[in-house]
Design a protein around this motif. Structure first.
Motif, PDB file in Angstrom:
ATOM      1  N   GLN A 310       0.567  18.953  28.133  1.00 27.69           N
ATOM      2  CA  GLN A 310       1.781  19.755  28.016  1.00 27.69           C
ATOM      3  C   GLN A 310       2.469  19.386  26.700  1.00 27.69           C
ATOM      4  O   GLN A 310       2.333  18.265  26.212  1.00 27.69           O
ATOM      5  CB  GLN A 310       2.754  19.464  29.167  1.00 27.69           C
ATOM      6  N   ARG A 342      10.546  25.778  22.876  1.00 23.11           N
ATOM      7  CA  ARG A 342       9.326  26.249  23.542  1.00 23.11           C
ATOM      8  C   ARG A 342       8.719  25.101  24.342  1.00 23.11           C
ATOM      9  O   ARG A 342       8.732  23.945  23.900  1.00 23.11           O
ATOM     10  CB  ARG A 342       8.313  26.749  22.516  1.00 23.11           C
ATOM     11  N   ASP A 344       5.101  24.441  26.715  1.00 18.47           N
ATOM     12  CA  ASP A 344       3.831  24.906  27.272  1.00 18.47           C
ATOM     13  C   ASP A 344       3.438  23.918  28.372  1.00 18.47           C
ATOM     14  O   ASP A 344       3.170  22.746  28.099  1.00 18.47           O
ATOM     15  CB  ASP A 344       2.761  24.955  26.183  1.00 18.47           C
ATOM     16  N   ASP A 360       4.047  29.194  30.006  1.00 11.31           N
ATOM     17  CA  ASP A 360       4.902  28.661  28.948  1.00 11.31           C
ATOM     18  C   ASP A 360       6.225  29.415  28.890  1.00 11.31           C
ATOM     19  O   ASP A 360       6.368  30.479  29.481  1.00 11.31           O
ATOM     20  CB  ASP A 360       4.181  28.703  27.596  1.00 11.31           C
TER      21      ASP A 360
END
Lengths: 409, 420
Positions: A310, A342, A344, A360
């Motif tokens: 991640q 951001r 993910d 995400d």
């Protein structure tokens, strides 16, 4: 006679002293400071008030902060309307116990009494500024926000996603370690290093349905490690006063209960988080960014659904745009800000299709804050974010407004 | 500076007005699959959304997930209520025995593989000796209430096992031997039904199967408790025992008391599935689409992908005696050797037989499969044309007709299929 001169022994109980008792009493007289802690004969019912801080309020401070917000969000055209929350009410207790020993605690009430947590309860023993020993419920030094998470410090309503979902702030764990700082010409080098109980099985055994590092936190881990193998964490920071600071940090440990009754019952599964944080001033603008990358050893039976890697990051840009002088406030400031972020949650590709795994979130958050004093902030944010599901379908879009306040007290 | 002063005030005004300018609009109804059937009552809408919430509920280990499973929620397999991604394909296996026919290898954990497991438990593996293995892509779940409300007699009337009409199409009923679970699922669904005997008809002492790639379940309640059990390892009132996992032996059960999901939650999910609207049509007025539908019938595709069905009497008014257009006959058809995985289920289906897949929602399939199409029972076809080319057996004639179409005719039939 009395041991500490406060509790007279009744006449009827007077009797001769045995040799060992006499020796003990002599010892207590010779080392009275030891006696206070080790052989106090305070009556049981008086114990509550027989504490050093009572009557010496000058060495103990109480404080805290409160944060409340109003949220209005719309997801793909659907909204549940306005909602208000008292997100946090935190109480600090600090005591300068002695010249080299200090104590700090933070008790957090989230959403009223929905969640109550002892976030911090630690003692520091300072040998010198470059070496301070710390123990208790500590904040592992991963990234920047985890140790600097107080709401009034931040000009945006929400914490950056990377600091809640990858670095599970506020991450507080039982453990011990050391920290300190050195001067290097015009730079300051700081370090933190701890051993703590670490995260638990919830990293993958959770109700989120994905690898969720925050679910690895657990109150029970304040009492006992789930696998007898401590986590390590550390951060090295380099600061140039007036310019900013850059930090590199790491947190790692086995998170699963791999051992029962002394026998290994599972593979040892390591979770590691590496983070870089930067805070600099460029002209009038303040920039703060954190980037974190996590690797999680996920059981083979959960892979693909549960990410083994991640990452997340954010960039905050803050620009003071007005310093009004009114209502007697001398340091009031209005700041415009922009956050880009951001996360993910599941890096990589599907083995079945070679297609990229989704899962995400990307967000843009412009905002304005007003600080009448440095410890109080009123914030207005507009947030727009895109959420892609595991399959990588077109993202759901969520946007809305947040108004809030936070203040130290 | 006035601009700066005005900015927070403007933000406040925008929020106070419930501004729609800066918030995302709802997607066009023609591009999404979820939503209620028009005309439902307020209490039905409330129950629908209660079921929607349960459909999205992610089960944790503490709530009974597994110990072996495929997905942690209904929604993981059926994202947006659409066709699923191959990462959630079900794997079913068995072996063909000369003496007794197809053996689902129950004692080896069959017929469905649960290849995921909660921490500390071993997942299943395909056992040695399995000769048949089918991979099954999760189907879309919209419009299922209409299919569920079709009376058994309608299916019996459409079936033509001996091809008496000599059209080379011999749709067969899937039949299922009675089990306590099926008996209970039928009995519960009959409660409150205005015509309880229209469902649960026995044919040669067996029930008619209608849901699943080979028609393994009799109604949406049966389908739902089966999916909770086989796909998520969640026990219910109807199936109260955890999955057997030969790799775990006596540790096959988890530590959570059974049933792990309440009957109310199951009922709400079933109601949710029943009351999801049918997939929306797009461009139905386009002459090219209309020409394509004519070609679709001329090529014989409509013999199995029957355009129109009618529901029977239903206690849910919006499902009561309604005409709808699923493009399926819910019957089994021989699809030829290329789609024969050597696996079967139910009492009558051959390994090459598959229940006709509804074509409604076909044009939106990729939007819920990560932007790519994964068609046919296992997702092997990456386009509609490729899916048609895989058709064999009873569908050979239609496939030949499709392949013989002129480019303009091909464009028309594709426009029609993508409008579904």
């Amino acid at each position: 006679m009395t041991v500490r001169g406060r509790h007279p022994v009744r006449e009827g109980s007077r009797r001769s002293l045995s040799a060992p008792t006499t020796l003990l009493l002599l010892t207590l007289v010779a080392f009275p400071r030891v006696a206070v802690g080790q052989a106090d004969t305070t009556m049981a019912q008086d114990g509550l008030y027989d504490r050093p801080f009572i009557g010496s309020l000058s060495s103990t401070s109480i404080g805290g902060y409160v944060e409340g917000n109003t949220n209005y969000f719309v997801e793909d055209g659907v909204s549940d309307g306005f909602s208000m929350e008292l997100r946090r009410f935190n109480i600090f207790l600090f005591s300068q116990v002695s010249q080299r020993v200090r104590f700090l605690s933070e008790l957090e009430f989230e959403h009223g009494t929905e969640e109550i947590a002892l976030e911090t309860a630690l003692i520091d023993f300072q040998i010198r500024p470059s070496l301070v020993l710390r123990g208790g419920i500590v904040l592992p030094p991963i990234g920047y926000l985890n140790q600097n998470h107080d709401s009034p410090q931040w000009d945006f309503v929400d914490r950056p996603l990377v600091t809640t979902d990858i670095i599970p702030s506020t991450l507080s764990e039982v453990g011990f370690g050391a920290y300190g700082k050195f001067a290097l010409n015009d730079l300051v080098l700081s370090y933190d290093a701890y051993l703590t109980n670490g995260l638990g099985d919830g990293v993958v055994g959770n109700e989120v349905g994905r690898t969720n590092i925050p679910s690895g936190k657990g109150e029970e881990l304040f009492g006992e490690d789930n696998n007898g193998s401590p986590a390590v964490s550390g951060r090295v920071g380099l600061r140039r006063p007036g310019t900013g600071e850059v930090g590199l940090s790491y947190y790692g440990g086995y998170y699963n209960s791999f051992r029962l009754e002394g026998e290994d019952v599972d593979e040892r599964r390591w979770l590691g988080i590496t983070a870089v944080d930067v805070g600099v001033s460029i002209g009038r603008a303040d920039l703060r960014a954190e980037l974190a990358y996590a690797t999680i050893d996920v059981p083979a039976g959960l892979r693909e659904l549960f990410g083994q890697e991640q990452w997340g990051g954010y960039l905050d840009v803050l620009l003071p745009v007005w310093r009004p002088r009114f209502l007697g406030y001398a340091d009031a400031v209005v700041t415009a800000g922009l956050r880009l972020e951001r996360v993910d949650y599941n890096m990589g590709a599907f083995t079945s299709t070679d297609g990229s795994i989704g899962d995400d979130v990307t967000a843009v958050v412009p905002g304005v804050s007003f600080r009448p004093t440095p410890g109080t902030v009123f914030r207005a944010n507009y947030r727009y974010h895109w959420m892609t599901d595991l399959q990588g379908n077109d993202p759901a879009r969520l946007a809305g407004f947040q108004l809030g306040f936070a203040t130290y007290f | 500076m006035r601009v700066v002063l005005a900015l927070p005030a403007l933000l406040l005004l925008v929020v106070a007005a419930g501004c729609d300018i800066l918030t995302p609009d709802a997607p066009l109804e023609s591009t999404v699959l979820d939503g209620t059937i028009e005309g439902m009552t307020a209490s039905q809408v409330r129950q629908h959304f209660a079921g929607d919430e349960e459909f999205g509920r992610v089960f944790s280990v503490a709530e009974g997930l597994g110990p072996i499973f495929i997905a942690a929620s209904c929604e993981q397999c059926h994202a947006g209520d659409g066709k699923g991604h191959p990462v959630f394909n079900l794997q079913r296996f068995g072996r063909l025995l000369p003496s007794t026919g197809f053996d689902p290898m129950v004692e080896f954990g069959g017929p469905q593989l649960q290849h995921r497991a909660i921490p500390g438990y071993p997942p299943e593996a395909i056992p040695a000796g399995a000769t048949g293995l089918a991979s099954l892509t999760p189907p879309a779940v919209t419009g299922l209430g209409f299919l569920d409300a079709v009376e058994d007699q309608t299916l019996i009337d459409m079936a033509d096992p001996c091809d008496l009409d000599d059209d080379r199409i011999s749709g067969r009923l899937q039949l299922l031997d009675p089990t306590p679970v099926i008996d209970e699922a039928i009995a519960l669904e009959r409660l409150g039904s205005p015509n309880p005997l229209a469902r649960g008809t026995l044919v040669d002492g067996r029930y008619i199967g209608r849901f699943g790639k080979k028609g393994l379940t009799v109604n949406l309640l049966h389908q739902t408790v089966g999916a909770y059990h086989q796909d998520m390892g969640i026990t219910s009132d109807l199936i109260a025992e955890d999955l057997f996992n030969p790799a775990a032996g006596s540790r096959a059960a988890d530590d959570v008391a059974d049933p792990e999901v309440t009957s109310a939650a199951v009922a709400n999910v079933v109601f949710y599935l029943k009351t999801l609207r049918v997939p929306p049509r797009r461009n139905g007025d386009d002459p090219l689409v209309q020409e394509g539908e004519i070609i679709f019938r001329q090529t014989g595709c409509a013999s199995c992908h029957v355009p129109t069905l009618v529901t029977g009497a239903s206690e849910i008014e919006v499902l009561d005696r309604k005409e709808f257009h699923p493009y399926t006959d819910l019957l089994l058809h021989d699809m030829g050797p290329e789609l024969d995985d050597g696996y079967t289920e139910g009492a009558v289906a051959e390994t090459s037989e598959w229940r006709t897949a509804p074509l409604w929602g076909l044009g939106l399939a990729a939007d819920f499969q990560g932007g790519e199409m994964f068609l046919l029972h296992d997702g092997r076809a990456r386009s509609i044309e490729e899916a048609v080319e895989y058709h064999g057996g009873e569908a050979s004639g239609s496939r030949g007709a499709f392949l013989a179409l002129t480019p303009n005719q091909r464009a028309a039939i594709m426009a029609f299929l993508e409008s579904l």
